[in-house]
Design an enzyme around this catalytic site. Structure first.
Site, PDB file in Angstrom:
ATOM      1  CB  CYS A 520      -0.916   0.016   1.225  1.00 46.69           C
ATOM      2  SG  CYS A 520      -2.008  -1.420   1.340  1.00 46.69           S
ATOM      3  CD  GLU A 669       9.018  -8.087 -15.785  1.00 49.42           C
ATOM      4  OE1 GLU A 669       9.099  -9.302 -15.559  1.00 49.42           O
ATOM      5  OE2 GLU A 669       8.484  -7.603 -16.787  1.00 49.42           O
ATOM      6  CG  HIS A 698       7.349  -7.589  -6.980  1.00 47.66           C
ATOM      7  ND1 HIS A 698       7.927  -7.211  -8.165  1.00 47.66           N
ATOM      8  CD2 HIS A 698       6.896  -6.452  -6.405  1.00 47.66           C
ATOM      9  CE1 HIS A 698       7.816  -5.898  -8.302  1.00 47.66           C
ATOM     10  NE2 HIS A 698       7.192  -5.415  -7.256  1.00 47.66           N
TER      11      HIS A 698
END
Length: 779
Positions: A520, A669, A698
């Protein structure tokens, strides 16, 4: 006239959802407790919408990670590498698909249309045999009905959007995939109909993109089948983020309602309704309140717009709702105590947006009078904000005026700069670096809180930050990285940090928005003209460079990313606001260069995020977005190397536009998309330095040396070794210290291995595997 909502923020007023997820991942709570807490959060959100007065409350919009992932799991679409043998998908597999595991890379993550929300891209191929494993919309409907007495409006991603946003198939396979999935959607709707659901919201935002007209025939076929499968269940076909591409064909689809966005595409959708009308047998769900920005609606303007639409669509066939799901907004303004009264009074978060919807519906039902206190308060707040002198800076506006005739170009072309930079830096081939940030540990967060609470004074905090910089400069040197970074320990968020140091920004305490998974962030609020006030990054960068003879990159967030990851004032064109940010960042770049920092990275991960969804509007956006980057970077010397970073974007489609940014090195990426970009370079040429992210940050998994070396060697088949950099695919802020060091050690080892192979001293990864296989066969 009824009030409706499309989706509610998942994270909770105090980020209860995020904290529960992370506690479960850390093994601090059991699965039964996790499920119970998530249920209580989910029911609280539905209950709150009922209390606000929403007539049609969405159910099924809640998720443990992502709604696209939920749909894939619902249909048993689990890639083979996760070793799921069938039946209901356990949480361990669900979260492995999202985050990766020791043995299996995660599914690709990418942006949801032109928002900062990231979804998990389903993987479809001919080997998968989808079936309905779990009817998630049905379970959500049953839960709300049984536990709250609320007959909700189930929400699910439409079949065409779901397939078009998936990976692993080509256009020739599309008809077969539709025929595979359609019976499952039919089953979902039939079970909802049997349970007594009256409306189902099927989201098809793909309909606002530049579809070929022939595709509408496919979509008509889909909805003929779905409508026929559950004839007593009403389908609200929901679009958002833009105007429908083929309005006349859309309104003829065999559904009972159409949802249109009257904020992002007010003029086009309004013109379509006035010109072509609207079917008398359908409900129009009108997205009147902006679901993506935080300013209060002008109720006087909204009332006039509704009256215009109601001249075509009777009020009893009209729903009022937000323009999109509210997951893009913080939950409520009520918890903000540090905003100025003027600004706070001008804002509306998710709850306040729903209150505006309910007010307008009641107004048109004749239950309240527009002269009441709520209406008058709204109009006064908007007047005060419009006339507030603090929003306007004449000095900034004069600087902008001077930019009109500036070309914003580097002093020399790239090939000249490349030669000069090579002489200055003397880097090895395949230089290794990182994207910028390192682990934001509990100690780092505690130090920030101590400063915020007044327990530490500024010198104490700066001493702590220097301690972290010293530690990580030493770690990077020990690992053997060629180009270092200072680690960004002083930064809460890559946009918030800069906004706090620029004029024209304001910040919330609890304005959290979901970006991906449990990640967030709090978007800054750009309420006034943006002004450079003082150096923002120079102190930490200069200190880090003093600790090593290796180059240390200065790290900035680019102007378009700051724009796209902020809540932007709605009284000025976005391009003008971006230009002000670019001017401020240019001053920071010039100060960094003057202080001896000659590698400067200006990150633009959100540059393509702001692309319009219509093809005909994209080029204009790209031209000014690229210009913003060049404004920031064009005044430096040839020997100053400008880097940029872009993640989870369609680089291949916009390679030539990105090249016009004229950055000396770009990193993008590669690993999360499993190297999909690499074959593009066989056909297209990118003539500047490029780093293809060689592992996924991630995921908590540590990639092996062989795995990374294989990606490097695959890339070198299509890229010149002189232009190729080795780096992770994004910043390492969210990763733990131990896994970060282990992954970077393997990355550096892989780069060295490939360098030796290029010198002929080591076999390639493929050759090594062949030798191992041959040895095993002989044994």
């Amino acid at each position: 006239m009824k009030s409706s909502n499309l989706g509610y923020p998942r994270i909770g007023e105090k980020r209860e959802w995020k904290k529960t997820l992370e506690s479960f991942w850390a093994g601090q709570i059991e699965e039964t407790d996790f499920l119970a807490i998530m249920e209580s959060i989910r029911l609280a959100h539905i209950r709150k919408q009922k209390e606000i007065g929403i007539d049609l409350i969405p159910v099924g919009d809640f998720t443990f990670y992502d709604h696209m992932l939920d749909t894939a799991v619902m249909f048993g679409l689990v890639p083979e590498r996760f070793h799921h043998t069938g039946g209901e998908v356990p949480l361990s597999v669900y979260f492995s698909m999202a985050r990766g595991s020791k043995d299996a890379p995660a599914c690709e993550m990418t942006k949801w249309f032109n928002t900062n929300y990231h979804y998990i891209a389903p993987e479809l191929n001919s080997r998968l045999r989808p079936r309905l494993i779990e009817n998630k919309p049905l379970k959500a409907f049953q839960e709300a009905k049984a536990k709250l007495g609320i007959k909700g409006k189930p929400v699910l991603i439409g079949p065409y959007t779901f397939i078009k946003l998936s990976k692993g198939f080509d256009s020739k396979q599309l008809p077969a995939l539709i025929l595979l999935l359609l019976p499952l959607y039919e089953q979902v709707l039939q079970e909802l109909e049997k349970e007594g659901a009256e409306w189902v919201q099927i989201d098809e935002p793909i309909l606002v993109t530049s579809l070929a007209k022939e595709e509408m025939a496919t979509i008509a076929f889909i909805y003929q089948k779905l409508n026929k499968a559950a004839p007593r269940l009403n389908i609200m076909l929901q679009t958002y983020f833009e105007a429908a591409e083929w309005y006349e064909e859309l309104i003829e689809l065999p559904v009972q309602g159409i949802g249109l966005d009257f904020t992002c595409s007010l003029e086009e959708n309004s013109e379509n309704i006035l010109k072509f009308g609207f079917p008398s047998d359908k409900i129009l769900a009108a997205g009147m309140i902006d679901g993506r920005n935080i300013w209060r609606a002008d109720l006087a303007e909204k009332r006039k717009l509704i009256e215009t639409i109601a001249a075509v669509v009777p009020e009893d066939r009209l729903w009022l709702q937000p323009s999109s799901s509210l997951i893009h907004l913080p939950i409520t303004i009520k918890n903000e105590i540090n905003l100025s009264p003027l600004l706070k009074h001008s804002l509306a978060f998710a709850d306040e947006k729903l209150e505006e919807i309910v007010y307008l519906a009641k107004l048109f039902r004749g239950e309240i009078d527009q002269e009441d206190r709520y209406y008058q308060d709204n109009q006064q707040a908007l007047r005060l904000l419009k006339n507030d002198a603090s929003r306007y800076n004449h000095h900034v506006q004069k600087e902008q005026e001077k930019l009109k005739n500036e070309r914003a170009e580097r002093k020399s072309p790239y090939l000249v700069r490349k030669k000069r930079q090579k002489e200055v830096w003397e880097l090895p081939i395949l230089p290794t670096t990182t994207i910028g940030s390192f682990s934001q540990t509990a100690e780092v967060r505690k130090a920030r809180q101590k400063l915020k609470k007044g327990e530490w004074i500024q010198p104490q905090y700066e001493q702590f930050i220097q301690q972290e910089i010293r530690k990580w400069i030493a770690i990077q040197e020990e690992i053997g990285l060629d180009v270092l970074v200072h680690g960004e320990f002083e930064r809460t968020d890559m946009v918030e940090f800069f906004g706090e140091k620029l004029g024209g920004f304001a910040f919330t305490e609890n304005g959290w928005v979901q970006s991906y998974g449990s990640r967030c962030f709090r978007p800054p609020i750009i309420y006034g003209d943006v002004e450079f006030l003082q150096p923002m990054t120079v102190k930490e960068s200069v200190y880090a460079q003093s600790l090593t003879s290796k180059p240390v990159k200065g790290m900035l967030t680019g102007p378009v990313t700051i724009l796209n990851w902020s809540f932007v004032r709605d009284d000025r064109p976005r391009q003008e606001v971006a230009e002000q940010i670019a001017l401020a960042l240019r001053k920071e770049v010039e100060i960094l260069e003057a202080a001896g920092i000659s590698m400067i990275q200006v990150d633009e991960p959100a540059l393509l995020e702001g692309l319009p969804l219509k093809e005909e509007k994209k080029q204009e956006y790209l031209e000014w977005a690229v210009r913003m980057f060049r404004i920031v970077t064009s005044t430096v010397e040839d020997t100053t190397q400008i880097h940029t970073h872009m993640c989870y974007c369609d680089f291949s489609a916009y390679m030539h536009d990105i090249s016009k940014m004229d950055a000396d090195v770009i990193s993008i990426e590669t690993s999360r998309s499993h190297g999909e970009i690499i074959p593009v370079f066989e056909k297209e040429t990118y003539d500047k330095g490029i780093g293809l992210g060689v592992y996924d940050i991630h995921s908590p998994r540590v990639p092996s040396v062989e795995e990374i070396a294989a990606i490097i060697e695959q890339s070198l088949q299509v890229l010149d070794v002189e232009q190729f950099w080795i780096n992770p695919d994004c910043g390492l802020k969210t990763r733990g210290e131990e896994e970060t060091i282990a992954s970077l050690k393997n990355m550096v080892a892989a780069a060295r291995l490939v360098r030796k192979r290029l010198d002929g001293k080591e076999p390639t990864v493929a050759e090594g595997r062949e030798r191992n296989d041959s040895t095993k066969a002989r044994k």
